[in-house]
Enzyme design. Structure first.
Site, PDB file in Angstrom:
ATOM      1  CG  ASN A  33      -0.226  -0.089   2.513  1.00  0.00           C
ATOM      2  OD1 ASN A  33       0.563   0.796   2.835  1.00  0.00           O
ATOM      3  ND2 ASN A  33      -0.454  -1.153   3.266  1.00  0.00           N
ATOM      4  CB  VAL A  42       0.942 -10.272  -1.005  1.00  0.00           C
ATOM      5  CG1 VAL A  42       2.353 -10.299  -1.553  1.00  0.00           C
ATOM      6  CG2 VAL A  42       0.051 -11.199  -1.816  1.00  0.00           C
ATOM      7  CG  ASP A  43       2.526  -5.066   2.433  1.00  0.00           C
ATOM      8  OD1 ASP A  43       3.759  -5.193   2.352  1.00  0.00           O
ATOM      9  OD2 ASP A  43       1.962  -3.971   2.647  1.00  0.00           O
ATOM     10  CB  SER A 132      -5.826  -4.755  -7.048  1.00  0.00           C
ATOM     11  OG  SER A 132      -5.086  -3.549  -6.931  1.00  0.00           O
ATOM     12  CB  THR A 133      -7.603 -10.031  -6.733  1.00  0.00           C
ATOM     13  OG1 THR A 133      -6.504 -10.854  -6.327  1.00  0.00           O
ATOM     14  CG2 THR A 133      -7.409  -9.562  -8.149  1.00  0.00           C
ATOM     15  N   GLY A 134      -7.210  -8.938  -3.367  1.00  0.00           N
ATOM     16  CA  GLY A 134      -7.474  -9.338  -1.982  1.00  0.00           C
ATOM     17  C   GLY A 134      -8.224  -8.233  -1.263  1.00  0.00           C
TER      18      GLY A 134
HETATM   19  P1  ADP Z   1      -4.320  -6.181  -2.362  1.00  0.00           P
HETATM   20  O1  ADP Z   1      -4.333  -5.272  -1.152  1.00  0.00           O
HETATM   21  O2  ADP Z   1      -3.517  -5.601  -3.516  1.00  0.00           O
HETATM   22  O3  ADP Z   1      -5.690  -6.627  -2.749  1.00  0.00           O
HETATM   23  P2  ADP Z   1      -3.749  -8.708  -0.948  1.00  0.00           P
HETATM   24  O4  ADP Z   1      -2.407  -9.122  -0.418  1.00  0.00           O
HETATM   25  O5  ADP Z   1      -4.821  -8.408   0.014  1.00  0.00           O
HETATM   26  O6  ADP Z   1      -3.428  -7.454  -1.920  1.00  0.00           O
HETATM   27  O7  ADP Z   1      -4.285  -9.825  -1.944  1.00  0.00           O
HETATM   28  C1  ADP Z   1      -3.805 -10.031  -3.240  1.00  0.00           C
HETATM   29  C2  ADP Z   1      -3.870 -11.508  -3.592  1.00  0.00           C
HETATM   30  O8  ADP Z   1      -2.758 -12.196  -3.025  1.00  0.00           O
HETATM   31  C3  ADP Z   1      -5.112 -12.238  -3.081  1.00  0.00           C
HETATM   32  O9  ADP Z   1      -5.587 -13.065  -4.131  1.00  0.00           O
HETATM   33  C4  ADP Z   1      -4.565 -13.090  -1.936  1.00  0.00           C
HETATM   34  O10 ADP Z   1      -5.289 -14.291  -1.796  1.00  0.00           O
HETATM   35  C5  ADP Z   1      -3.182 -13.398  -2.426  1.00  0.00           C
HETATM   36  N1  ADP Z   1      -2.179 -13.784  -1.410  1.00  0.00           N
HETATM   37  C6  ADP Z   1      -2.227 -13.633  -0.060  1.00  0.00           C
HETATM   38  N2  ADP Z   1      -1.092 -14.127   0.505  1.00  0.00           N
HETATM   39  C7  ADP Z   1      -0.314 -14.595  -0.506  1.00  0.00           C
HETATM   40  C8  ADP Z   1       0.964 -15.234  -0.591  1.00  0.00           C
HETATM   41  N3  ADP Z   1       1.702 -15.493   0.491  1.00  0.00           N
HETATM   42  N4  ADP Z   1       1.435 -15.569  -1.832  1.00  0.00           N
HETATM   43  C9  ADP Z   1       0.719 -15.313  -2.940  1.00  0.00           C
HETATM   44  N5  ADP Z   1      -0.482 -14.717  -2.926  1.00  0.00           N
HETATM   45  C10 ADP Z   1      -1.004 -14.375  -1.730  1.00  0.00           C
END
Ligand code: ADP
Length: 187
Positions: A33, A42-43, A132-134
């Site tokens: 972000n 992911v972050d 962006s899909t989470g």
């Molecule tokens: P954003 O805020 O951009 O939407 P998120 O991290 O919330 O990012 O989600 C983005 C995508 O990454 C979602 O589909 C989520 O399920 C996926 N995700 C979460 N953890 C991991 C991981 N460790 N490795 C790969 N993808 C992940």
């Protein structure tokens, strides 16, 4: 392991079901972000597994280059700390607000900027999550279309620059969505 592989010129485009923090690549992309101070999804996983060195460098980037935060659609690179990757490229995808607020162009920009940073640093294998899909709520089918189209176009306009661009999809459903789009767009 669930995986699909395509070819765009000399570059492999690979879809895998898995965890971005486990990828042994030159660069993993973080769906960050604007604050660059960490978050969930992911972050959170990248900072947790990569250790404090990543946040230290993010703070320095904020202080010296982006005091107001990293704008949506842009990207910066840091150390990958303890991750098996060499670098982390932090980018900010758009928050979904219905789709008529520049979301498609901003999402495309996040992918383009990330690959631009990779190219500038000579990073030839790059792994992306589904940006962006989470938490940001972008519908996965529409995001996959933009992600794959943008990456394909960027690979085509940068021949010989990338060995592999990999999408790492966390869930089976996301993996199937990306695969369906890739079969139509890249095949
Ligand atoms: P954003 O805020 O951009 O939407 P998120 O991290 O919330 O990012 O989600 C983005 C995508 O990454 C979602 O589909 C989520 O399920 C996926 N995700 C979460 N953890 C991991 C991981 N460790 N490795 C790969 N993808 C992940």
């Amino acid at each position: 392991m669930t995986t699909n592989e395509y070819r765009i010129g000399e570059t492999r485009l690979v879809l895998v079901r898995g965890d971005i923090t486990e990828q042994e690549v030159d660069a993993v992309v973080n769906a960050a972000n604007s604050t660059l101070m960490g978050g969930g999804g992911v972050d959170g996983a990248i900072h947790r597994k990569g250790g404090p060195a990543i946040l230290e460098e993010c703070k320095e980037i904020r202080r010296t280059r982006y005091p107001d935060g990293l704008p949506t659609g842009e990207a910066v690179a840091t150390t990958a700390g303890d991750l098996p990757a060499r670098r982390v490229i932090h980018t900010v995808g758009p928050i979904w607000r219905g789709g008529a607020n520049g979301e498609p162009e901003l999402l495309a920009s996040a992918y383009r900027s990330s690959l631009g940073v990779a190219r500038d640093e000579g990073l030839r294998t790059v792994a992306f999550p589904s940006i962006s899909t989470g938490a940001y709520g972008y519908p996965t089918d529409q995001a996959a279309e933009i992600a794959l189209r943008t990456v394909k176009e960027t690979i085509e306009t940068n021949p010989g620059v990338f060995d592999e661009v990999r999408f790492v999809l966390f869930s089976e459903a996301d993996y199937e969505t990306y695969r369906g789009v890739a079969e139509r767009l890249v095949r």
